[in-house]
Scaffold this motif. Structure first.
Motif, PDB file in Angstrom:
ATOM      1  N   ASP A  15     -16.798 -75.016  -2.811  1.00 36.76           N
ATOM      2  CA  ASP A  15     -18.026 -74.831  -2.029  1.00 36.76           C
ATOM      3  C   ASP A  15     -17.776 -75.044  -0.541  1.00 36.76           C
ATOM      4  OD1 ASP A  15     -19.410 -74.282  -4.334  1.00 36.76           O
ATOM      5  OD2 ASP A  15     -20.092 -76.371  -4.600  1.00 36.76           O
ATOM      6  N   GLU A  16     -16.996 -76.070  -0.223  1.00 37.89           N
ATOM      7  CA  GLU A  16     -16.681 -76.337   1.177  1.00 37.89           C
ATOM      8  C   GLU A  16     -15.845 -75.205   1.769  1.00 37.89           C
ATOM      9  OE1 GLU A  16     -14.770 -80.112   1.417  1.00 37.89           O
ATOM     10  OE2 GLU A  16     -16.519 -81.192   0.653  1.00 37.89           O
ATOM     11  N   LEU A  17     -14.895 -74.727   1.003  1.00 36.97           N
ATOM     12  CA  LEU A  17     -14.045 -73.628   1.448  1.00 36.97           C
ATOM     13  C   LEU A  17     -14.872 -72.368   1.665  1.00 36.97           C
ATOM     14  CD1 LEU A  17     -11.157 -72.699   2.015  1.00 36.97           C
ATOM     15  CD2 LEU A  17     -10.943 -72.144  -0.398  1.00 36.97           C
ATOM     16  N   GLU A  18     -15.804 -72.112   0.782  1.00 37.09           N
ATOM     17  CA  GLU A  18     -16.683 -70.940   0.912  1.00 37.09           C
ATOM     18  C   GLU A  18     -17.566 -71.069   2.159  1.00 37.09           C
ATOM     19  OE1 GLU A  18     -17.964 -67.257   0.204  1.00 37.09           O
ATOM     20  OE2 GLU A  18     -16.398 -68.276  -0.951  1.00 37.09           O
ATOM     21  N   ALA A  19     -18.067 -72.276   2.431  1.00 39.72           N
ATOM     22  CA  ALA A  19     -18.893 -72.494   3.620  1.00 39.72           C
ATOM     23  C   ALA A  19     -18.076 -72.271   4.885  1.00 39.72           C
ATOM     24  CB  ALA A  19     -19.481 -73.904   3.596  1.00 39.72           C
ATOM     25  N   ILE A  20     -16.855 -72.735   4.897  1.00 39.34           N
ATOM     26  CA  ILE A  20     -15.978 -72.530   6.055  1.00 39.34           C
ATOM     27  C   ILE A  20     -15.692 -71.042   6.237  1.00 39.34           C
ATOM     28  CG2 ILE A  20     -13.650 -72.947   6.948  1.00 39.34           C
ATOM     29  CD1 ILE A  20     -13.794 -75.719   5.605  1.00 39.34           C
ATOM     30  N   ARG A  21     -15.459 -70.338   5.155  1.00 40.86           N
ATOM     31  CA  ARG A  21     -15.215 -68.889   5.228  1.00 40.86           C
ATOM     32  C   ARG A  21     -16.430 -68.161   5.806  1.00 40.86           C
ATOM     33  NH1 ARG A  21     -12.266 -67.787  -0.554  1.00 40.86           N
ATOM     34  NH2 ARG A  21     -10.225 -68.569   0.080  1.00 40.86           N
ATOM     35  N   ARG A  22     -17.625 -68.507   5.327  1.00 37.59           N
ATOM     36  CA  ARG A  22     -18.839 -67.868   5.843  1.00 37.59           C
ATOM     37  C   ARG A  22     -19.021 -68.142   7.333  1.00 37.59           C
ATOM     38  NH1 ARG A  22     -22.601 -70.460   2.340  1.00 37.59           N
ATOM     39  NH2 ARG A  22     -21.422 -70.366   0.445  1.00 37.59           N
ATOM     40  N   GLN A  23     -18.768 -69.400   7.726  1.00 40.35           N
ATOM     41  CA  GLN A  23     -18.905 -69.754   9.136  1.00 40.35           C
ATOM     42  C   GLN A  23     -17.891 -68.976   9.977  1.00 40.35           C
ATOM     43  OE1 GLN A  23     -18.146 -73.883   9.954  1.00 40.35           O
ATOM     44  NE2 GLN A  23     -18.854 -73.729  12.078  1.00 40.35           N
ATOM     45  N   ARG A  24     -16.684 -68.874   9.508  1.00 33.14           N
ATOM     46  CA  ARG A  24     -15.638 -68.143  10.235  1.00 33.14           C
ATOM     47  C   ARG A  24     -15.975 -66.657  10.320  1.00 33.14           C
ATOM     48  NH1 ARG A  24     -12.414 -67.986  14.242  1.00 33.14           N
ATOM     49  NH2 ARG A  24     -10.489 -66.872  13.853  1.00 33.14           N
ATOM     50  N   GLU A  59     -18.573 -66.177  12.975  1.00 37.67           N
ATOM     51  CA  GLU A  59     -17.984 -66.255  14.308  1.00 37.67           C
ATOM     52  C   GLU A  59     -17.268 -64.961  14.671  1.00 37.67           C
ATOM     53  OE1 GLU A  59     -15.397 -69.608  14.366  1.00 37.67           O
ATOM     54  OE2 GLU A  59     -17.031 -71.068  14.268  1.00 37.67           O
TER      55      GLU A  59
END
Length: 126
Positions: free
Chosen positions: A4-13, A16
């Motif tokens: 979930d954290e990895l997916e959130a980071i991917r979405r944020q990236r 950007e």
């Protein structure tokens, strides 16, 4: 939880990256808007100018695109405000071109600054 954290980071990236580089759809939409504006300008000018005046304006656009753009903007503005009675002939366009050239004419002035140098010949005459 790590997924979930990895997916959130991917979405944020991705957000950007999309902010920095607009989508191709935005470029395509901007191109369509630009094309629509040129078509609208052409239809207004076709309604305002007769055939010989359009030919003269297109010849002017080849030589001096900035001046032709200024004349087109002037004609479109006059048409939008209803200040044009009918179609403008070539002679009418020539008058408008003269008005625009007088308004945008650049006056060039040349000034000479002569340097005053001591004349060495006066000292040698004694």
């Amino acid at each position: 939880m790590a997924d979930d954290e990895l997916e959130a980071i991917r979405r944020q990236r991705m957000a950007e990256l999309q902010g920095k580089h607009p989508d191709a759809s935005n470029n395509q939409q901007a191109e369509e808007n630009k094309q629509r504006d040129t078509e609208m300008r052409n239809t207004i000018l076709a309604q305002v100018l007769d055939q010989s005046a359009r030919a003269r304006l297109s010849n002017l656009a080849l030589v001096k695109p900035e001046k032709a753009k200024a004349v087109e903007n002037y004609l479109i503005q006059m048409a939008r405000f209803g200040k044009l009675a009918g179609k403008i002939s070539e002679s009418g366009l020539i008058e408008i071109l003269e008005k625009v050239s007088q308004q945008t004419e650049k006056k060039t002035t040349v000034t000479f600054n002569r340097r005053k140098v001591m004349d060495s010949d006066d000292e040698d005459d004694y």
